[in-house]
Enzyme design. Structure first.
Site, PDB file in Angstrom:
ATOM      1  N   CYS A 199      62.451  95.887  46.847  1.00  9.13           N
ATOM      2  CA  CYS A 199      62.516  94.626  47.386  1.00  9.13           C
ATOM      3  C   CYS A 199      62.911  93.612  46.683  1.00  9.13           C
ATOM      4  O   CYS A 199      63.727  92.646  47.053  1.00  9.13           O
ATOM      5  CB  CYS A 199      61.291  94.239  48.319  1.00  9.13           C
ATOM      6  SG  CYS A 199      59.631  94.421  47.123  1.00  9.13           S
ATOM      7  N   ASN A 253      58.848 103.497  48.846  1.00 10.28           N
ATOM      8  CA  ASN A 253      59.863 103.291  47.813  1.00 10.28           C
ATOM      9  C   ASN A 253      58.991 103.078  46.464  1.00 10.28           C
ATOM     10  O   ASN A 253      59.462 103.609  45.381  1.00 10.28           O
ATOM     11  CB  ASN A 253      60.509 101.915  47.914  1.00 10.28           C
ATOM     12  CG  ASN A 253      59.716 100.578  48.298  1.00 10.28           C
ATOM     13  OD1 ASN A 253      58.659 100.666  48.553  1.00 10.28           O
ATOM     14  ND2 ASN A 253      60.297  99.597  47.854  1.00 10.28           N
ATOM     15  N   GLU A 278      50.469  89.125  46.062  1.00  6.12           N
ATOM     16  CA  GLU A 278      49.640  90.336  45.426  1.00  6.12           C
ATOM     17  C   GLU A 278      49.917  90.291  43.967  1.00  6.12           C
ATOM     18  O   GLU A 278      51.019  90.100  43.403  1.00  6.12           O
ATOM     19  CB  GLU A 278      50.307  91.748  45.898  1.00  6.12           C
ATOM     20  CG  GLU A 278      50.037  91.774  47.248  1.00  6.12           C
ATOM     21  CD  GLU A 278      50.474  93.126  47.930  1.00  6.12           C
ATOM     22  OE1 GLU A 278      51.741  93.637  47.648  1.00  6.12           O
ATOM     23  OE2 GLU A 278      49.421  93.901  48.432  1.00  6.12           O
ATOM     24  N   GLU A 335      54.232  91.531  52.652  1.00  2.00           N
ATOM     25  CA  GLU A 335      55.265  91.644  51.629  1.00  2.00           C
ATOM     26  C   GLU A 335      56.492  92.412  52.161  1.00  2.00           C
ATOM     27  O   GLU A 335      56.535  93.554  52.312  1.00  2.00           O
ATOM     28  CB  GLU A 335      54.758  92.538  50.576  1.00  2.00           C
ATOM     29  CG  GLU A 335      53.610  91.993  49.756  1.00  2.00           C
ATOM     30  CD  GLU A 335      54.146  91.088  48.852  1.00  2.00           C
ATOM     31  OE1 GLU A 335      55.268  90.613  48.626  1.00  2.00           O
ATOM     32  OE2 GLU A 335      53.054  90.273  48.238  1.00  2.00           O
TER      33      GLU A 335
END
Ligand code: NAD
Length: 475
Positions: free
Chosen positions: A283, A151, A457, A249
């Site tokens: 996300c 993505n 992150e 993640e």
């Protein structure tokens, strides 16, 4: 316009021992762009051996020099921004303006970690006995195995590469087989900037086979994965066998709470722009919209008008406002979510179908009055579907907003300061946006809780993820 697809092992680009060639498709046309080589087992072993040598060299390189090389790579990326963004749109589908912004943000991330690596400070703790020095030192964890999805073909690899390199680690990246070209372009910039051989290695293959090989490898010391919760759980289990550190993640299911004291039209504009960015394949995408019952009708009308006016098309056409979905699996998922919601009594106010043309396109969709048991209310849709439902009061909406397994991002809109603080405190999510959907910058931690994973992150936390703590007591 596309790129030559090769892997990178030990400072050399090539197809190595690949006997497999997987087609990479343009999702706007469904036509093949190029053939992707797959790493053989020997190639994976060669990548680990190269990463081991690369780690020894990179760890011994000063943070100052590492920063110089990373910044040079960032400059190279900037000079090639248009070409890299074009590759990204060709293989992923998003509109070219979003692709440019993604590459620009990736450059920003690389520069941020280049600098932050120079600030991997330790500390001195006063000793209990005179003459004893107690030092807390930060050391790079070692070889990193990283796995990134389709993505964000620039952003997700860059978060992992830049964090690892800034900390002094070497890395083996398996980027998505569906969007490999952007990662190849990034790797070229880093190699040309003078990264020593083996510090960055890029491989492709059957995801389950590559991850099983690298995660079980005793020489790999850290695993970083971005993707679905289901796969993240499998990889975390595997990493536990050799007690590797992990950053996960995973998916999200962001609630958006719209209180009664806002300008609903202004909020609907921001919310719809966020929802249909990258065709909803994000996300942290705003996913479930809870609107106070007194403003529900106005919000729904405005949001529906915006959704139905968006121009779908090839992302390379500058007039396109939403591109195709990245792959055919997402189309099937959209059909399933819409059919399920309709069967349970939801109303489609716009979209809810594929337009009759070629490519993986799905219309921007709005679902009204969606019952809580509809799948779209608790499974990640990862697409351009916006379920919008009314709520009555604070406690009720908090319970519904928190009532899913995910915990990545959540949003709320209100002009009341006390309510803003109360909702920020009440939302059990890793990132909370109040009157804003902007929760992702290089200098701030990005990450989730619960089924959305663990670790961050971005921010100083993103560098810490690649550093071990060593305590030295010197008498
Ligand atoms: P998927 O769950 O099979 O794959 C998700 C990602 O993980 C892909 O990039 C894939 O290549 C990778 N992957 C799959 N199996 C793997 C393995 N054994 N080892 C290493 N990597 C592996 O399905 P999908 O159709 O690609 O995506 C479906 C769902 O994944 C989406 O609906 C969304 O919920 C989630 N997703 C999340 C993100 C994110 O940014 N967190 C990105 C992409 C997909």
């Amino acid at each position: 316009m596309y790129t030559t697809l090769e892997m990178l092992i030990d400072g050399r680009f090539g197809r190595f021992g690949s006997t497999v060639a997987e087609p990479v498709l343009n999702p706007a046309t469904e036509q093949p762009l190029a053939e992707l080589p797959h790493a053989s087992r020997d190639d994976l072993e060669a990548a680990v051996a190269a990463a081991e040598r690369g780690f020894a060299v990179w760890k011994a390189t000063s943070a100052y020099e590492r920063c110089r090389i990373m910044r040079k790579a960032a400059d190279l990326m900037r000079s090639r921004l248009e070409a890299i963004a074009t590759v990204l749109t060709l293989e992923q589908g998003k509109v070219i303006a979003e692709a440019r912004a993604e590459v620009a943000t990736s450059i920003d991330i690389l520069e941020w970690y280049a600098e932050e690596g120079r600030r991997a400070y330790g500390r001195i703790v006063p000793g209990r006995v005179a003459g004893v020095r107690q030092m807390v030192l930060k050391e790079p964890v070692g070889i990193v195995a990283a796995f990134t999805p389709w993505n964000f073909p620039a952003l997700t690899p860059m978060r992992k590469i830049a964090g690892a390199l800034g900390a002094g680690c070497s890395i083996i990246l398996k980027a998505s087989e569906e969007t490999p070209g952007t990662a190849v372009e990034i790797a070229r910039c880093l190699q040309e900037a003078g990264l020593p051989p083996g510090v960055l290695n890029l491989v492709f293959g059957v995801p389950a086979e590559v991850s099983a090989h690298l995660i079980s490898h005793p020489k790999v010391r850290k695993v970083s994965f971005t993707g679905s919760t289901a796969v993240g759980k499998q990889l975390a289990k595997m990493a536990a066998e050799t007690m590797k550190r992990t950053t996960m993640e995973l998916g999200g299911h962001a609630p958006v709470i719209v209180f009664d004291d806002v300008d609903v039209e202004a909020v609907a504009k921001v919310a719809a722009a966020g929802k249909y960015r990258n065709a909803g394949q994000v996300c942290i995408s705003p996913t479930r919209f809870f609107v106070h019952e007194s403003r529900y009708g106005a919000f729904l009308k405005c949001f529906t008008e915006i959704a139905s006016s968006l121009k779908l098309g090839d992302g390379l056409d500058p007039t396109t406002q939403m591109g195709p979905m990245a792959n055919a699996r997402r189309l099937e998922a959209m059909d399933m979510f819409v059919a399920d919601a309709k069967a349970r009594g939801a109303t489609v106010t716009t979209g809810g179908e594929r337009p009759a043309n070629q490519g993986f396109f799905y219309k921007p969709t709005v679902l009204a009055d969606v019952p809580p048991e509809a799948k779209v209310m608790h499974e990640e849709p990862f697409g351009p579907i916006a379920p919008i439902v009314p709520f009555r009061n604070f406690d009720e909406v908090v319970e519904r907003a928190n009532g899913v397994a995910y915990g990545l991002a959540a949003y709320a809109f209100t002009n009341d300061e006390k309510r803003a603080t109360a909702i920020a405190d009440a939302l059990q999510w890793g990132m909370v946006g109040i009157n804003s959907l902007a929760v992702s910058t290089p200098e701030t931690p990005f990450g989730g809780i619960k089924d959305s994973g663990h670790g961050s992150e971005g921010g100083i936390e993103g560098l810490e993820a690649y550093l071990n703590v060593k305590f030295v007591s010197q008498a």
